[in-house]
Structure formats: C-alpha cells, structure tokens
Design an enzyme around this catalytic site. Structure first.
Site, PDB file in Angstrom:
ATOM      1  N   GLU A  90       0.921  -0.942  -0.021  1.00 50.81           N
ATOM      2  CA  GLU A  90       0.086  -0.150   0.253  1.00 50.81           C
ATOM      3  C   GLU A  90       0.701   1.144   0.147  1.00 50.81           C
ATOM      4  O   GLU A  90       2.278   1.484   0.474  1.00 50.81           O
ATOM      5  CB  GLU A  90      -1.068  -0.018   1.036  1.00 50.81           C
ATOM      6  CG  GLU A  90      -1.644   1.025   1.412  1.00 50.81           C
ATOM      7  CD  GLU A  90      -3.124   1.364   0.508  1.00 50.81           C
ATOM      8  OE1 GLU A  90      -2.914   1.570  -0.571  1.00 50.81           O
ATOM      9  OE2 GLU A  90      -3.764   1.416   0.991  1.00 50.81           O
TER      10      GLU A  90
ATOM     11  N   ASP B 233      -3.806   5.482   6.400  1.00 49.54           N
ATOM     12  CA  ASP B 233      -4.084   7.289   7.556  1.00 49.54           C
ATOM     13  C   ASP B 233      -5.087   6.659   8.283  1.00 49.54           C
ATOM     14  O   ASP B 233      -4.145   5.845   9.675  1.00 49.54           O
ATOM     15  CB  ASP B 233      -4.435   8.206   6.349  1.00 49.54           C
ATOM     16  CG  ASP B 233      -4.808   9.167   6.082  1.00 49.54           C
ATOM     17  OD1 ASP B 233      -4.925   9.543   7.533  1.00 49.54           O
ATOM     18  OD2 ASP B 233      -5.255  10.338   5.801  1.00 49.54           O
TER      19      ASP B 233
ATOM     20  N   ARG C 121       2.445  12.606  -9.306  1.00 48.54           N
ATOM     21  CA  ARG C 121       2.694  11.358  -8.865  1.00 48.54           C
ATOM     22  C   ARG C 121       4.006  10.611  -9.640  1.00 48.54           C
ATOM     23  O   ARG C 121       5.049  10.518  -8.814  1.00 48.54           O
ATOM     24  CB  ARG C 121       1.730  10.030  -9.259  1.00 48.54           C
ATOM     25  CG  ARG C 121       0.540   9.738  -8.930  1.00 48.54           C
ATOM     26  CD  ARG C 121      -0.292   8.347  -9.563  1.00 48.54           C
ATOM     27  NE  ARG C 121      -1.811   8.609  -9.440  1.00 48.54           N
ATOM     28  CZ  ARG C 121      -2.068   8.284  -7.632  1.00 48.54           C
ATOM     29  NH1 ARG C 121      -1.167   8.461  -7.310  1.00 48.54           N
ATOM     30  NH2 ARG C 121      -3.549   8.683  -8.531  1.00 48.54           N
TER      31      ARG C 121
ATOM     32  N   VAL D  79       0.682  14.718   2.115  1.00 44.80           N
ATOM     33  CA  VAL D  79       1.438  14.180   1.279  1.00 44.80           C
ATOM     34  C   VAL D  79       1.208  13.361  -0.241  1.00 44.80           C
ATOM     35  O   VAL D  79       0.777  13.249  -0.286  1.00 44.80           O
ATOM     36  CB  VAL D  79       2.939  14.200   1.583  1.00 44.80           C
ATOM     37  CG1 VAL D  79       3.288  14.008   3.108  1.00 44.80           C
ATOM     38  CG2 VAL D  79       2.403  11.477   1.858  1.00 44.80           C
TER      39      VAL D  79
ATOM     40  N   LYS E  49       0.671   6.577   8.965  1.00 44.35           N
ATOM     41  CA  LYS E  49       0.297   8.048  10.087  1.00 44.35           C
ATOM     42  C   LYS E  49      -0.312   7.538  10.737  1.00 44.35           C
ATOM     43  O   LYS E  49      -1.872   7.375  11.884  1.00 44.35           O
ATOM     44  CB  LYS E  49      -1.037   8.864   9.228  1.00 44.35           C
ATOM     45  CG  LYS E  49      -0.092  10.308   8.545  1.00 44.35           C
ATOM     46  CD  LYS E  49      -1.466  10.183   6.941  1.00 44.35           C
ATOM     47  CE  LYS E  49      -0.858  11.038   6.114  1.00 44.35           C
ATOM     48  NZ  LYS E  49      -2.056  12.206   5.167  1.00 44.35           N
TER      49      LYS E  49
END
Ligand code: 5GP
Length: 179
Positions: free
Chosen positions: A104, A108, A170, A158, A136
């Site tokens: 991944e 988050d 990207r 980000v 995170k």
C-alpha cells in the site's frame, strides 16, 4: 540537493522525504521481507494507483523468489455491514494457501486496509501481512497490525513517489508535504 517548493493545482508543497531516504527505508523493508519469507514464495498484491513506485523499488531489492500482482479497490457502502466495503478488482491470481503481502502507498485512518483484509481472507490465503510505504500512526482508527511500514509520518497530506493530489504529483521522485 536543493528542492524548491512545488505547486500542484491550488496548493504549495515543500520537501519532506528526499528520494535517498525513501529508497533507504524501502531497502530495509525489502531486507526484512526477504528474510521473513525465505522459501515461502510470497505473492505481493500492490494496490493501484499509489503504490506503483514503492512496489517497483521494493521488488528490485527482494532477494528471495516472489511474485507480484496488481489490484484496485472500489469502495461501496453496504447497508448490512458497518459501512464501507472494498471490492477487489483485478485479482486474477489464486491466493488460496499463498503467503500474501499487501503493498500500500499510505495507511491513514486504516479504513482501506480494514476493509480489504476480510475480503482477502475469504480466499483462504496461508497468511496476509501489510507492507506500506507510509503510515500516519496518529490517524489510525482501526486495530490494524501493519507489520512492514517503511516510514511513519505525522498528520500531513503528502504527494510524490506515486502519491497524488487530485491526479497530479505522482511523478515526483521525492515526497512533499502540503505547506
Ligand atoms: P485510509 O483508508 O487508511 O484512511 O487511507 C488510505 C488511502 O487514502 C491511501 O491509499 C491514499 O490513497 C489516501 N491518502 C491518505 N493520506 C494521504 C496523503 O497524505 N496523501 C495522498 N496523496 N493520499 C493519501
């Protein structure tokens, strides 16, 4: 190396994680995975789109035989369950009795991974673990075991190294955070 701020759509971003630091941390994860999965021929399932650079750099550092396949997730709301369900698209490989490692880009809240894990477990894999480029920890809302995080970050949005802001960013080699 100098990294001036970048503008994407309406927002400005400043340098956060330079490429060499990213690659160093990806190498460490690859070394751990190579050690832990020696002789197990794991199958990596890279979640598109955001994980494509991480997946490519990680694969190049793997020193034990492994396979890779790419999946996409479609979210829908199931009224019977607690809400968001992740439908897996593009899983053409049979993962029954296989050692699966999800790749991944970023964990988050953990909703995405918490939705995906039960879907994968229905296919009776031998094991499932999560490798993520970024996590995170402050934002995590699920009791999720993320065994292979490359880097932990704060609660910042980000972009770069595969991660986008509304489709763009990207291509950046480094990771930037919103200013
Ligand atoms: P979660 O379901 O864990 O809340 O979020 C996972 C998904 O949200 C990621 O796969 C990614 O698409 C998106 N996401 C969460 N935080 C960020 C971020 O800081 N930057 C970008 N570009 N995407 C993010």
């Amino acid at each position: 190396m100098h990294h001036p701020p970048v503008t994407i759509h309406d927002k400005q971003f400043s340098i956060y994680l330079p490429e060499r630091k990213i690659l160093h941390n990806v190498e460490i994860v690859a070394a751990r995975l190579s050690h832990d999965y020696r002789g197990k021929k794991p199958i990596f399932l890279a979640v598109l789109n955001g994980s494509f650079m991480f997946a490519a750099d990680l694969m190049k550092e793997m020193s034990t035989p492994c396979e890779i396949s790419f999946i996409r997730l479609k979210s829908y709301t199931d009224m019977q369950s607690t809400g968001q369900v992740k439908e897996i698209m593009g899983l053409s490989e049979d993962i029954k009795d296989r050692h699966v490692v999800i790749l991944e880009d970023i964990v988050d809240t953990g909703h995405t991974m918490a939705g995906l894990l039960p879907q994968l477990k229905k296919e009776s894999p031998a094991s499932v673990e999560i490798a993520t480029l970024l996590i995170k920890p402050e934002c995590l809302q699920h009791n999720l075991a993320v065994k292979y995080p490359a880097m932990s970050i704060g609660n910042d949005f980000v972009v770069g190294y595969g991660l986008d802001y509304n489709g763009l960013g990207r291509n950046l080699r480094d990771i930037y955070k919103v200013m």
